[in-house]
Design a protein around this motif. Structure first.
Motif, PDB file in Angstrom:
ATOM      1  N   ALA A 120       0.833  -1.208   0.000  1.00  0.00           N
ATOM      2  CA  ALA A 120       0.000   0.000   0.000  1.00  0.00           C
ATOM      3  C   ALA A 120       0.867   1.257   0.000  1.00  0.00           C
ATOM      4  CB  ALA A 120      -0.929  -0.009   1.209  1.00  0.00           C
ATOM      5  N   ASP A 121       1.907   1.276   0.835  1.00  0.00           N
ATOM      6  CA  ASP A 121       2.796   2.442   0.896  1.00  0.00           C
ATOM      7  C   ASP A 121       3.510   2.658  -0.435  1.00  0.00           C
ATOM      8  OD1 ASP A 121       2.042   2.947   3.488  1.00  0.00           O
ATOM      9  OD2 ASP A 121       3.806   1.995   4.401  1.00  0.00           O
ATOM     10  N   GLY A 122       3.839   1.557  -1.127  1.00  0.00           N
ATOM     11  CA  GLY A 122       4.491   1.677  -2.421  1.00  0.00           C
ATOM     12  C   GLY A 122       3.596   2.303  -3.481  1.00  0.00           C
ATOM     13  N   TYR A 123       2.276   2.138  -3.301  1.00  0.00           N
ATOM     14  CA  TYR A 123       1.322   2.705  -4.262  1.00  0.00           C
ATOM     15  C   TYR A 123       0.932   4.143  -3.914  1.00  0.00           C
ATOM     16  CZ  TYR A 123       0.313  -1.194  -7.344  1.00  0.00           C
ATOM     17  OH  TYR A 123       0.412  -2.165  -8.307  1.00  0.00           O
ATOM     18  N   ARG A 124       1.412   4.650  -2.788  1.00  0.00           N
ATOM     19  CA  ARG A 124       0.991   5.986  -2.354  1.00  0.00           C
ATOM     20  C   ARG A 124       1.253   7.065  -3.412  1.00  0.00           C
ATOM     21  NH1 ARG A 124      -0.826   7.406   2.418  1.00  0.00           N
ATOM     22  NH2 ARG A 124      -0.101   5.465   3.372  1.00  0.00           N
ATOM     23  N   VAL A 160      -1.451   6.845  -6.032  1.00  0.00           N
ATOM     24  CA  VAL A 160      -2.758   7.269  -5.522  1.00  0.00           C
ATOM     25  C   VAL A 160      -2.827   8.784  -5.409  1.00  0.00           C
ATOM     26  CG1 VAL A 160      -4.328   7.136  -3.539  1.00  0.00           C
ATOM     27  CG2 VAL A 160      -3.114   5.086  -4.296  1.00  0.00           C
ATOM     28  N   GLU A 161      -1.779   9.381  -4.855  1.00  0.00           N
ATOM     29  CA  GLU A 161      -1.771  10.831  -4.659  1.00  0.00           C
ATOM     30  C   GLU A 161      -1.665  11.575  -5.991  1.00  0.00           C
ATOM     31  OE1 GLU A 161       1.356  11.416  -1.847  1.00  0.00           O
ATOM     32  OE2 GLU A 161       0.123  10.748  -0.130  1.00  0.00           O
ATOM     33  N   GLU A 162      -0.952  10.996  -6.950  1.00  0.00           N
ATOM     34  CA  GLU A 162      -0.848  11.614  -8.270  1.00  0.00           C
ATOM     35  C   GLU A 162      -2.216  11.733  -8.920  1.00  0.00           C
ATOM     36  OE1 GLU A 162       1.073  13.248 -11.660  1.00  0.00           O
ATOM     37  OE2 GLU A 162       1.863  12.845  -9.655  1.00  0.00           O
ATOM     38  N   LYS A 163      -3.099  10.788  -8.589  1.00  0.00           N
ATOM     39  CA  LYS A 163      -4.447  10.808  -9.157  1.00  0.00           C
ATOM     40  C   LYS A 163      -5.404  11.664  -8.329  1.00  0.00           C
ATOM     41  CE  LYS A 163      -7.804   7.728 -11.292  1.00  0.00           C
ATOM     42  NZ  LYS A 163      -8.255   6.338 -11.521  1.00  0.00           N
ATOM     43  N   GLY A 164      -4.915  12.266  -7.250  1.00  0.00           N
ATOM     44  CA  GLY A 164      -5.756  13.121  -6.420  1.00  0.00           C
ATOM     45  C   GLY A 164      -6.630  12.354  -5.443  1.00  0.00           C
ATOM     46  N   LEU A 165      -6.269  11.099  -5.152  1.00  0.00           N
ATOM     47  CA  LEU A 165      -7.041  10.278  -4.221  1.00  0.00           C
ATOM     48  C   LEU A 165      -6.339  10.212  -2.869  1.00  0.00           C
ATOM     49  CD1 LEU A 165      -7.796   7.284  -6.637  1.00  0.00           C
ATOM     50  CD2 LEU A 165      -9.262   9.256  -6.159  1.00  0.00           C
ATOM     51  N   VAL A 166      -7.065   9.714  -1.876  1.00  0.00           N
ATOM     52  CA  VAL A 166      -6.518   9.526  -0.535  1.00  0.00           C
ATOM     53  C   VAL A 166      -6.301   8.035  -0.306  1.00  0.00           C
ATOM     54  CG1 VAL A 166      -6.950   9.783   1.940  1.00  0.00           C
ATOM     55  CG2 VAL A 166      -7.678  11.583   0.348  1.00  0.00           C
ATOM     56  N   LEU A 167      -5.120   7.677   0.191  1.00  0.00           N
ATOM     57  CA  LEU A 167      -4.832   6.288   0.529  1.00  0.00           C
ATOM     58  C   LEU A 167      -4.879   6.126   2.040  1.00  0.00           C
ATOM     59  CD1 LEU A 167      -3.869   3.446  -0.443  1.00  0.00           C
ATOM     60  CD2 LEU A 167      -1.547   4.239   0.034  1.00  0.00           C
ATOM     61  N   VAL A 168      -5.695   5.195   2.519  1.00  0.00           N
ATOM     62  CA  VAL A 168      -5.843   4.937   3.954  1.00  0.00           C
ATOM     63  C   VAL A 168      -5.381   3.505   4.236  1.00  0.00           C
ATOM     64  CG1 VAL A 168      -7.444   4.802   5.896  1.00  0.00           C
ATOM     65  CG2 VAL A 168      -7.818   6.489   4.072  1.00  0.00           C
ATOM     66  N   THR A 169      -4.515   3.332   5.243  1.00  0.00           N
ATOM     67  CA  THR A 169      -4.136   1.987   5.670  1.00  0.00           C
ATOM     68  C   THR A 169      -4.634   1.786   7.100  1.00  0.00           C
ATOM     69  OG1 THR A 169      -1.945   2.819   6.332  1.00  0.00           O
ATOM     70  CG2 THR A 169      -2.129   1.790   4.184  1.00  0.00           C
ATOM     71  N   ASP A 170      -5.518   0.825   7.268  1.00  0.00           N
ATOM     72  CA  ASP A 170      -6.087   0.509   8.580  1.00  0.00           C
ATOM     73  C   ASP A 170      -5.564  -0.865   9.001  1.00  0.00           C
ATOM     74  OD1 ASP A 170      -7.592   0.297  10.856  1.00  0.00           O
ATOM     75  OD2 ASP A 170      -9.473  -0.161   9.826  1.00  0.00           O
ATOM     76  N   ILE A 171      -4.291  -0.888   9.400  1.00  0.00           N
ATOM     77  CA  ILE A 171      -3.616  -2.141   9.733  1.00  0.00           C
ATOM     78  C   ILE A 171      -2.865  -1.959  11.045  1.00  0.00           C
ATOM     79  CG2 ILE A 171      -1.919  -3.856   8.994  1.00  0.00           C
ATOM     80  CD1 ILE A 171      -2.471  -2.943   6.103  1.00  0.00           C
ATOM     81  N   ASP A 172      -3.224  -2.727  12.039  1.00  0.00           N
ATOM     82  CA  ASP A 172      -2.564  -2.680  13.341  1.00  0.00           C
ATOM     83  C   ASP A 172      -1.456  -3.734  13.351  1.00  0.00           C
ATOM     84  OD1 ASP A 172      -1.734  -2.691  15.955  1.00  0.00           O
ATOM     85  OD2 ASP A 172      -3.750  -2.769  16.824  1.00  0.00           O
ATOM     86  N   LEU A 173      -0.212  -3.287  13.202  1.00  0.00           N
ATOM     87  CA  LEU A 173       0.917  -4.210  13.101  1.00  0.00           C
ATOM     88  C   LEU A 173       1.238  -4.910  14.417  1.00  0.00           C
ATOM     89  CD1 LEU A 173       3.316  -2.207  10.739  1.00  0.00           C
ATOM     90  CD2 LEU A 173       1.715  -4.023  10.160  1.00  0.00           C
ATOM     91  N   SER A 174       0.601  -4.484  15.521  1.00  0.00           N
ATOM     92  CA  SER A 174       0.822  -5.170  16.791  1.00  0.00           C
ATOM     93  C   SER A 174      -0.024  -6.441  16.908  1.00  0.00           C
ATOM     94  CB  SER A 174       0.497  -4.234  17.968  1.00  0.00           C
ATOM     95  OG  SER A 174      -0.900  -3.972  18.043  1.00  0.00           O
ATOM     96  N   PRO A 228     -12.364   7.513  -9.779  1.00  0.00           N
ATOM     97  CA  PRO A 228     -12.004   8.856 -10.246  1.00  0.00           C
ATOM     98  C   PRO A 228     -11.845   9.874  -9.121  1.00  0.00           C
ATOM     99  CG  PRO A 228     -14.319   8.392 -10.696  1.00  0.00           C
ATOM    100  CD  PRO A 228     -13.734   7.125 -10.182  1.00  0.00           C
ATOM    101  N   LYS A 229     -12.463   9.629  -7.970  1.00  0.00           N
ATOM    102  CA  LYS A 229     -12.331  10.558  -6.841  1.00  0.00           C
ATOM    103  C   LYS A 229     -12.600   9.799  -5.540  1.00  0.00           C
ATOM    104  CE  LYS A 229     -17.159  12.053  -7.157  1.00  0.00           C
ATOM    105  NZ  LYS A 229     -18.083  13.194  -7.307  1.00  0.00           N
ATOM    106  N   GLY A 230     -12.089  10.377  -4.437  1.00  0.00           N
ATOM    107  CA  GLY A 230     -12.351   9.768  -3.134  1.00  0.00           C
ATOM    108  C   GLY A 230     -11.125   9.074  -2.577  1.00  0.00           C
ATOM    109  N   SER A 231     -11.263   7.802  -2.208  1.00  0.00           N
ATOM    110  CA  SER A 231     -10.189   7.139  -1.467  1.00  0.00           C
ATOM    111  C   SER A 231     -10.124   5.647  -1.767  1.00  0.00           C
ATOM    112  CB  SER A 231     -10.400   7.329   0.037  1.00  0.00           C
ATOM    113  OG  SER A 231     -11.613   6.711   0.448  1.00  0.00           O
ATOM    114  N   ILE A 232      -8.980   5.089  -1.401  1.00  0.00           N
ATOM    115  CA  ILE A 232      -8.763   3.642  -1.412  1.00  0.00           C
ATOM    116  C   ILE A 232      -8.266   3.265  -0.020  1.00  0.00           C
ATOM    117  CG2 ILE A 232      -7.451   1.729  -2.401  1.00  0.00           C
ATOM    118  CD1 ILE A 232      -7.225   3.381  -4.978  1.00  0.00           C
ATOM    119  N   THR A 233      -8.918   2.308   0.603  1.00  0.00           N
ATOM    120  CA  THR A 233      -8.574   1.905   1.969  1.00  0.00           C
ATOM    121  C   THR A 233      -8.143   0.445   1.989  1.00  0.00           C
ATOM    122  OG1 THR A 233     -10.169   3.458   2.908  1.00  0.00           O
ATOM    123  CG2 THR A 233      -9.416   1.677   4.337  1.00  0.00           C
ATOM    124  N   ILE A 234      -6.981   0.188   2.608  1.00  0.00           N
ATOM    125  CA  ILE A 234      -6.491  -1.180   2.764  1.00  0.00           C
ATOM    126  C   ILE A 234      -6.523  -1.508   4.255  1.00  0.00           C
ATOM    127  CG2 ILE A 234      -4.536  -2.741   2.509  1.00  0.00           C
ATOM    128  CD1 ILE A 234      -4.793   0.312   0.305  1.00  0.00           C
TER     129      ILE A 234
END
Length: 224
Positions: A86-90, A93-107, A135-141
């Motif tokens: 997900a971080d590699g795609y940031r 995602v940002e180039e397209k004007g979208l928001v990337l959200v990662t909801d992952i608790d590594l603990s 085309p707009k909004g966000s992608i959440t992993i």
């Protein structure tokens, strides 16, 4: 299939070299560059990544049909793998004007038994698919564990998936409206994702609330 495997391998080399030179410009290795040159170099990197993904998909398809797919199975942290991709795609995602959200608790314990490289490719294919249709909004992993599995979800706010398309979504070359919308792609990303995840004893599926209401892709792998 043999020809595609050969051609894909040979095409990958010059694309990789092209990205290398663009990377040296964007990170300052070749000296200071003005803003427009830096912007152009970043665009070359982003498009180069897209072309490399297309090449990888053709190569994977050829290996599937030639019976050459190998799985290197180990215990690994699926949450960390998902976050890394997900971080590699940031930048994309940002180039397209979208928001990337990662909801992952590594603990949390998100350890699975599978092929880490192939899981990363699966997640990358799905994020790439969401990018094309959002085309707009966000992608959440997100990633979390159930009693027997670790579940990874890629959710977007894109154009959605009609109910009649869902059963055909993971078929080979199933691009549906992609050509009509002039989207770059092979129609192989989701097909390969299904082959790989099932080869590791997992499952993959998708659902959507309808047109313009986004889509969710759900990956499940057995817990280690």
């Amino acid at each position: 299939s043999e020809y595609m495997a050969f051609a894909s391998h040979e095409i990958r080399n010059p694309i990789t070299a092209m990205r290398g030179y663009a990377s040296m410009i964007s990170d300052g290795t070749l000296g200071a560059a003005d803003r427009e040159v830096m912007r152009a170099a970043r665009q070359v990197l982003l498009v180069g990544d897209e072309v490399l993904m297309l090449i990888s998909q053709f190569l994977d398809k050829s290996k599937v049909e030639l019976g050459q797919i190998e799985y290197h199975l180990n215990d690994f942290d699926a949450g960390a793998a998902a976050k890394s991709i997900a971080d590699g795609y940031r930048p994309h995602v940002e180039e397209k004007g979208l928001v990337l959200v990662t909801d992952i608790d590594l603990s949390k314990n998100l350890t699975v038994h599978g092929d880490e490289a192939k899981l990363k490719e699966i997640i990358g294919n799905i994020i790439d698919n969401s990018l094309k249709y959002t085309p707009k909004g966000s992608i959440t992993i997100s990633a979390y564990s159930t009693e027997d599995t670790v579940r990874i979800i890629v959710q977007d706010t894109g154009v959605g998936i009609p109910q009649e398309v869902l059963p055909k979504l993971f078929r080979k070359f199933g691009r549906e409206d992609a050509a009509k919308a002039n989207l770059l792609g092979t129609g192989l990303g989701l097909y390969i994702a299904k082959v790989f995840i099932e080869g590791m004893g997992g499952r993959i599926g998708a659902d959507s609330d309808g047109k313009d209401k986004g889509a969710r892709f759900i990956i499940e792998l057995p817990r280690a």
